[in-house]
Design a protein around this motif. Structure first.
Motif, PDB file in Angstrom:
ATOM      1  N   VAL A 181     -32.774  38.551  62.542  1.00  0.00           N
ATOM      2  CA  VAL A 181     -31.431  38.282  63.072  1.00  0.00           C
ATOM      3  C   VAL A 181     -31.593  37.541  64.389  1.00  0.00           C
ATOM      4  O   VAL A 181     -32.139  38.076  65.354  1.00  0.00           O
ATOM      5  N   GLY A 234     -37.162  34.229  70.258  1.00  0.00           N
ATOM      6  CA  GLY A 234     -37.790  35.385  69.615  1.00  0.00           C
ATOM      7  C   GLY A 234     -37.635  35.295  68.103  1.00  0.00           C
ATOM      8  O   GLY A 234     -38.588  35.547  67.349  1.00  0.00           O
ATOM      9  N   LEU A 240     -31.053  34.699  60.153  1.00  0.00           N
ATOM     10  CA  LEU A 240     -29.589  34.647  60.214  1.00  0.00           C
ATOM     11  C   LEU A 240     -29.143  34.329  61.635  1.00  0.00           C
ATOM     12  O   LEU A 240     -29.526  35.018  62.579  1.00  0.00           O
ATOM     13  N   ARG A 243     -25.687  33.215  64.048  1.00  0.00           N
ATOM     14  CA  ARG A 243     -24.216  33.141  64.009  1.00  0.00           C
ATOM     15  C   ARG A 243     -23.679  31.741  64.312  1.00  0.00           C
ATOM     16  O   ARG A 243     -22.586  31.386  63.908  1.00  0.00           O
ATOM     17  N   ILE A 281     -28.323  27.573  74.350  1.00  0.00           N
ATOM     18  CA  ILE A 281     -28.370  28.928  74.896  1.00  0.00           C
ATOM     19  C   ILE A 281     -28.395  28.862  76.416  1.00  0.00           C
ATOM     20  O   ILE A 281     -29.049  27.977  76.993  1.00  0.00           O
ATOM     21  N   ASP A 297     -33.760  26.887  81.956  1.00  0.00           N
ATOM     22  CA  ASP A 297     -34.570  25.820  81.352  1.00  0.00           C
ATOM     23  C   ASP A 297     -35.983  25.704  81.917  1.00  0.00           C
ATOM     24  O   ASP A 297     -36.696  24.753  81.615  1.00  0.00           O
ATOM     25  N   VAL A 347     -24.062  38.791  61.796  1.00  0.00           N
ATOM     26  CA  VAL A 347     -24.438  40.126  61.310  1.00  0.00           C
ATOM     27  C   VAL A 347     -23.500  41.144  61.953  1.00  0.00           C
ATOM     28  O   VAL A 347     -23.348  41.179  63.176  1.00  0.00           O
ATOM     29  N   TRP A 364     -30.456  29.304  91.789  1.00  0.00           N
ATOM     30  CA  TRP A 364     -31.580  28.388  91.539  1.00  0.00           C
ATOM     31  C   TRP A 364     -31.113  26.951  91.394  1.00  0.00           C
ATOM     32  O   TRP A 364     -29.977  26.702  90.983  1.00  0.00           O
ATOM     33  N   LEU A 387     -29.012  38.878  80.160  1.00  0.00           N
ATOM     34  CA  LEU A 387     -30.445  38.687  79.926  1.00  0.00           C
ATOM     35  C   LEU A 387     -31.196  39.942  80.346  1.00  0.00           C
ATOM     36  O   LEU A 387     -30.736  40.675  81.215  1.00  0.00           O
ATOM     37  N   CYS A 444     -35.267  39.410  74.384  1.00  0.00           N
ATOM     38  CA  CYS A 444     -34.337  40.104  75.280  1.00  0.00           C
ATOM     39  C   CYS A 444     -33.912  41.445  74.700  1.00  0.00           C
ATOM     40  O   CYS A 444     -33.658  42.392  75.441  1.00  0.00           O
ATOM     41  N   PRO A 498     -37.325  36.586  83.161  1.00  0.00           N
ATOM     42  CA  PRO A 498     -37.072  35.208  83.591  1.00  0.00           C
ATOM     43  C   PRO A 498     -37.425  34.948  85.053  1.00  0.00           C
ATOM     44  O   PRO A 498     -37.839  33.846  85.401  1.00  0.00           O
ATOM     45  N   GLY A 517     -39.125  34.379  80.637  1.00  0.00           N
ATOM     46  CA  GLY A 517     -37.947  34.611  79.806  1.00  0.00           C
ATOM     47  C   GLY A 517     -38.168  34.034  78.418  1.00  0.00           C
ATOM     48  O   GLY A 517     -38.044  34.722  77.399  1.00  0.00           O
TER      49      GLY A 517
HETATM   50  C1  LIG Z   1     -28.290  31.803  82.682  1.00  0.00           C
HETATM   51  C2  LIG Z   1     -29.676  32.164  82.235  1.00  0.00           C
HETATM   52  C3  LIG Z   1     -30.764  31.515  82.804  1.00  0.00           C
HETATM   53  C4  LIG Z   1     -32.061  31.784  82.353  1.00  0.00           C
HETATM   54  N1  LIG Z   1     -33.098  31.060  82.864  1.00  0.00           N
HETATM   55  C5  LIG Z   1     -34.329  31.169  82.332  1.00  0.00           C
HETATM   56  C6  LIG Z   1     -35.383  30.294  82.733  1.00  0.00           C
HETATM   57  O1  LIG Z   1     -35.191  29.389  83.533  1.00  0.00           O
HETATM   58  N2  LIG Z   1     -36.592  30.455  82.168  1.00  0.00           N
HETATM   59  C7  LIG Z   1     -36.838  31.418  81.228  1.00  0.00           C
HETATM   60  O2  LIG Z   1     -37.983  31.515  80.757  1.00  0.00           O
HETATM   61  N3  LIG Z   1     -35.853  32.241  80.814  1.00  0.00           N
HETATM   62  C8  LIG Z   1     -34.608  32.137  81.333  1.00  0.00           C
HETATM   63  N4  LIG Z   1     -33.588  32.941  80.889  1.00  0.00           N
HETATM   64  C9  LIG Z   1     -33.882  33.967  79.887  1.00  0.00           C
HETATM   65  C10 LIG Z   1     -34.071  33.378  78.498  1.00  0.00           C
HETATM   66  O3  LIG Z   1     -32.988  32.541  78.191  1.00  0.00           O
HETATM   67  C11 LIG Z   1     -34.162  34.536  77.497  1.00  0.00           C
HETATM   68  O4  LIG Z   1     -35.203  35.394  77.913  1.00  0.00           O
HETATM   69  C12 LIG Z   1     -34.444  34.034  76.087  1.00  0.00           C
HETATM   70  O5  LIG Z   1     -33.428  33.172  75.656  1.00  0.00           O
HETATM   71  C13 LIG Z   1     -34.528  35.228  75.159  1.00  0.00           C
HETATM   72  O6  LIG Z   1     -34.689  34.793  73.844  1.00  0.00           O
HETATM   73  P1  LIG Z   1     -34.235  35.701  72.633  1.00  0.00           P
HETATM   74  O7  LIG Z   1     -34.678  34.991  71.416  1.00  0.00           O
HETATM   75  O8  LIG Z   1     -34.669  37.093  72.844  1.00  0.00           O
HETATM   76  O9  LIG Z   1     -32.641  35.758  72.714  1.00  0.00           O
HETATM   77  P2  LIG Z   1     -31.563  34.586  72.685  1.00  0.00           P
HETATM   78  O10 LIG Z   1     -32.133  33.327  73.185  1.00  0.00           O
HETATM   79  O11 LIG Z   1     -30.355  35.132  73.345  1.00  0.00           O
HETATM   80  O12 LIG Z   1     -31.264  34.395  71.131  1.00  0.00           O
HETATM   81  C14 LIG Z   1     -30.512  35.328  70.391  1.00  0.00           C
HETATM   82  C15 LIG Z   1     -29.891  34.608  69.207  1.00  0.00           C
HETATM   83  O13 LIG Z   1     -29.300  35.582  68.356  1.00  0.00           O
HETATM   84  C16 LIG Z   1     -28.033  35.112  67.926  1.00  0.00           C
HETATM   85  N5  LIG Z   1     -27.231  36.311  67.611  1.00  0.00           N
HETATM   86  C17 LIG Z   1     -26.858  37.301  68.466  1.00  0.00           C
HETATM   87  N6  LIG Z   1     -26.133  38.238  67.826  1.00  0.00           N
HETATM   88  C18 LIG Z   1     -26.060  37.834  66.527  1.00  0.00           C
HETATM   89  C19 LIG Z   1     -25.436  38.387  65.367  1.00  0.00           C
HETATM   90  N7  LIG Z   1     -24.752  39.544  65.411  1.00  0.00           N
HETATM   91  N8  LIG Z   1     -25.544  37.711  64.192  1.00  0.00           N
HETATM   92  C20 LIG Z   1     -26.251  36.537  64.129  1.00  0.00           C
HETATM   93  N9  LIG Z   1     -26.845  35.970  65.202  1.00  0.00           N
HETATM   94  C21 LIG Z   1     -26.760  36.608  66.381  1.00  0.00           C
HETATM   95  C22 LIG Z   1     -27.503  34.320  69.126  1.00  0.00           C
HETATM   96  O14 LIG Z   1     -26.498  33.401  68.746  1.00  0.00           O
HETATM   97  C23 LIG Z   1     -28.776  33.646  69.618  1.00  0.00           C
HETATM   98  O15 LIG Z   1     -28.977  32.395  68.996  1.00  0.00           O
HETATM   99  C24 LIG Z   1     -32.277  32.745  81.341  1.00  0.00           C
HETATM  100  C25 LIG Z   1     -31.186  33.425  80.785  1.00  0.00           C
HETATM  101  C26 LIG Z   1     -29.893  33.149  81.227  1.00  0.00           C
HETATM  102  C27 LIG Z   1     -28.738  33.882  80.613  1.00  0.00           C
END
Ligand SMILES: Cc1cc2nc3c(=O)[nH]c(=O)nc-3n(C[C@H](O)[C@H](O)[C@H](O)COP(=O)(O)OP(=O)(O)OC[C@H]3O[C@@H](n4cnc5c(N)ncnc54)[C@H](O)[C@@H]3O)c2cc1C
Length: 497
Positions: A12, A17, A35, A37, A46, A50, A133, A228, A285, A304, A311, A316
């Motif tokens: 999901v 990740g 899957l 959304r 996202i 960056d 989901v 930042w 986050l 996350c 981050p 992150g």
């Molecule tokens: C404003 C901000 C600035 C940041 N800056 C940095 C940075 O400069 N450098 C860095 O390394 N990290 C940074 N981070 C952190 C980094 O973005 C996250 O650690 C990273 O995106 C985590 O990846 P993830 O795959 O766990 O989750 P996410 O990237 O959040 O991906 C989760 C995915 O799951 C999908 N999803 C969620 N719920 C559902 C559902 N019920 N059904 C289907 N799909 C679903 C979402 O649409 C999304 O695509 C920052 C975060 C934020 C918010």
């Protein structure tokens, strides 16, 4: 009645990740569905600063995803020249420059996300976009999810579900962990809201290149958080800010405007467009420490959702990638063995804490977070002003060790020199920070460093099997209590209270 589809592994989430997990599970022979959304053309869009650390380092980005190919595309890696971190406290006239020899970059996160999804698909993963989901199927173990795909109800069945749904994932809210077949109790640690922060960013385009185009810049907020400026290119700056959820909320967008409106480099600048809208995004986050256990029968969590991301220290994106790899590999192995019990999935926890080891470092350094959260911001700013760059690098872990006597002495000498200079300038009177307050904070900081070492040793001894877990956890909780007493932490400032 919902239509039903069966796979071996459901992932999901189409973020970092999710892509690393799905690609790795498929490369290890599993039949995988991912899957997401969002629609396909918006996957990877996202909220992010960056900034990505060492994007081709195989330890940060293990598995079949080809990071060298992705980051060699100019659309992804607009500015590959970042070689330092700068900490500005402009009011105090402080500018710390930390060289970043591990190489950092600022990417176009949307382009990066699109490439990741594309590679994941090419590795044999079935991808369903526009798929939200909204339910869990479980019977002793997690067995699938319910979703709405393009407006239609679909039930997805599988042996394993990987939760890569990001911070405050609804998936882990929906699983009834107490009702799974685990004795004496589930090991999965449900995240607490103080695990998370909230952050917001805009992409601002300037007329002229900014002076700090090869640096990532951080500045303190009066609240517990920071602003930042991360240059995606010399004229496209990712500008953002965030705060921790155990502090008072901040009106993020207004606070950002307040910060940028009088800066000369943003005079006449405008927010870039994406999908016919202004490119402004905010999200929650995870920025504390990995969960104590990230598994349950038929279920693994990453990124996350598992707290493996940090981050603030450039982990992150990376923390989501290596935990995704671990989950994909573990899930494919468990499916092949026909065993998705906690015992079998323990491999994921153990890999992250011990074999890969980054989870142990992140968890140990949470002590700095706990200690810093209990100190008033003016005192923290004063501490940051007097600490030499080397000491700060240790805390933000861009440096691995400085245990030899010579470096310790040079750090002590550096701190004393900075202290004298700031007293002359009247910095501390200006902040309302007395000598006693500063001394107390520095002593607390020294004690915290000692506990970081103790925590790290304990996390490195994370149990090799589920059997030793509860005993290990009780000892960790004992170290917590000892640490809180050692730094005189108020009961309501203690972790997750
Ligand atoms: C404003 C901000 C600035 C940041 N800056 C940095 C940075 O400069 N450098 C860095 O390394 N990290 C940074 N981070 C952190 C980094 O973005 C996250 O650690 C990273 O995106 C985590 O990846 P993830 O795959 O766990 O989750 P996410 O990237 O959040 O991906 C989760 C995915 O799951 C999908 N999803 C969620 N719920 C559902 C559902 N019920 N059904 C289907 N799909 C679903 C979402 O649409 C999304 O695509 C920052 C975060 C934020 C918010």
């Amino acid at each position: 009645m919902a239509r039903s589809e069966a796979y071996e592994v459901i992932v999901v989430g189409g973020g970092i990740g999710g892509c690393f997990a799905a690609a790795t599970a498929a490369a290890n022979g599993a039949e995988v569905v991912q899957l997401e959304r969002k629609p396909a053309d918006q996957g990877g869009f996202i909220a992010c600063g960056d900034a990505i650390k060492s994007p081709t380092d195989p330890k940060g980005y293990p598995g079949p995803i080809d990071m060298a190919a992705i980051t060699s595309d100019e659309a992804v890696l607009a500015d590959g020249n970042i070689d330092k971190i700068e900490w500005w406290d402009e009011e105090l006239g402080v500018r710390k420059v930390l060289p970043y020899e591990t190489h950092s970059n600022v990417i176009d996160r949307y382009e990066f996300g699109q490439h990741l999804l594309e590679q994941t698909g090419e590795l044999g993963v079935t991808q369903h976009f526009n798929t939200v989901v909204n339910g869990i199927v479980q019977n002793g173990q997690v067995q699938g999810v319910e979703a709405i795909r393009d407006g239609e109800s679909v039930e997805y069945e599988a042996e394993m579900v990987i939760d890569a749904a990001g911070a405050q994932s609804v998936i882990q809210d929906m699983v009834d962990f107490e009702d799974l077949a685990v004795e004496p109790e589930p090991t999965f640690e449900k995240p607490h809201y103080t695990h998370f922060g909230s952050a917001y960013r805009e992409i601002i385009e300037t007329d002229e290149p900014v002076e700090y185009q090869n640096a990532i810049v951080g500045k303190p907020l009066e609240e517990m958080g920071y602003v930042w400026y991360f240059p995606r290119s010399p004229t496209a700056i990712n500008v953002g800010l965030g705060f921790q959820m155990n502090k008072e909320p901040i009106a993020l967008a207004d606070r950002l405007r307040e910060d940028v409106e009088d800066r000369p480099e943003f005079d006449g600048a405008s927010v870039a467009d994406r999908f016919d809208k202004k490119n402004k995004l905010g999200a929650a986050l995870a920025l504390r420490r990995p969960l104590d256990s990230m598994i349950a029968p038929g279920y693994i969590t990453v990124g996350c959702a598992a707290g493996t991301t940090h981050p603030i220290t450039g982990k992150g994106i990376r923390g989501a990638a290596f935990s995704g790899y671990s989950a994909g590999k573990t899930a494919a192995g468990a499916v092949a063995d026909g065993d998705v019990s906690e015992q079998r999935l323990w491999e994921h926890n153990h890999y992250l804490y011990v074999e890969h080891g980054e989870a142990a470092k992140l968890a140990a350094r949470d002590a700095y977070n706990v200690a810093a959260s209990s100190i008033d911001i003016p005192v923290l700013r004063a501490v940051a002003a007097i600490l030499p760059e080397d000491e700060i690098r240790e805390i933000v872990s861009t440096k691995t060790s400085f245990d030899d006597l010579a470096s310790k002495l040079s750090i002590a000498a550096g701190a004393t020199k900075n202290l004298v200079s700031h007293y002359r300038k009247g910095t501390f009177e200006h902040l309302g920070v007395s000598k006693e307050m500063l001394y107390e904070a520095l002593m607390g900081f020294r004690t915290t460093r000692e506990y970081v070492d103790r925590y790290e040793e304990h996390y490195e001894n994370y149990p090799a099997s589920r059997d030793g877990y509860f005993e290990w956890l009780a000892e960790r909780d004992r170290i917590d209590d000892e640490f809180y007493d050692a730094i005189d932490l108020e009961p309501d400032a203690r972790k997750y209270q």
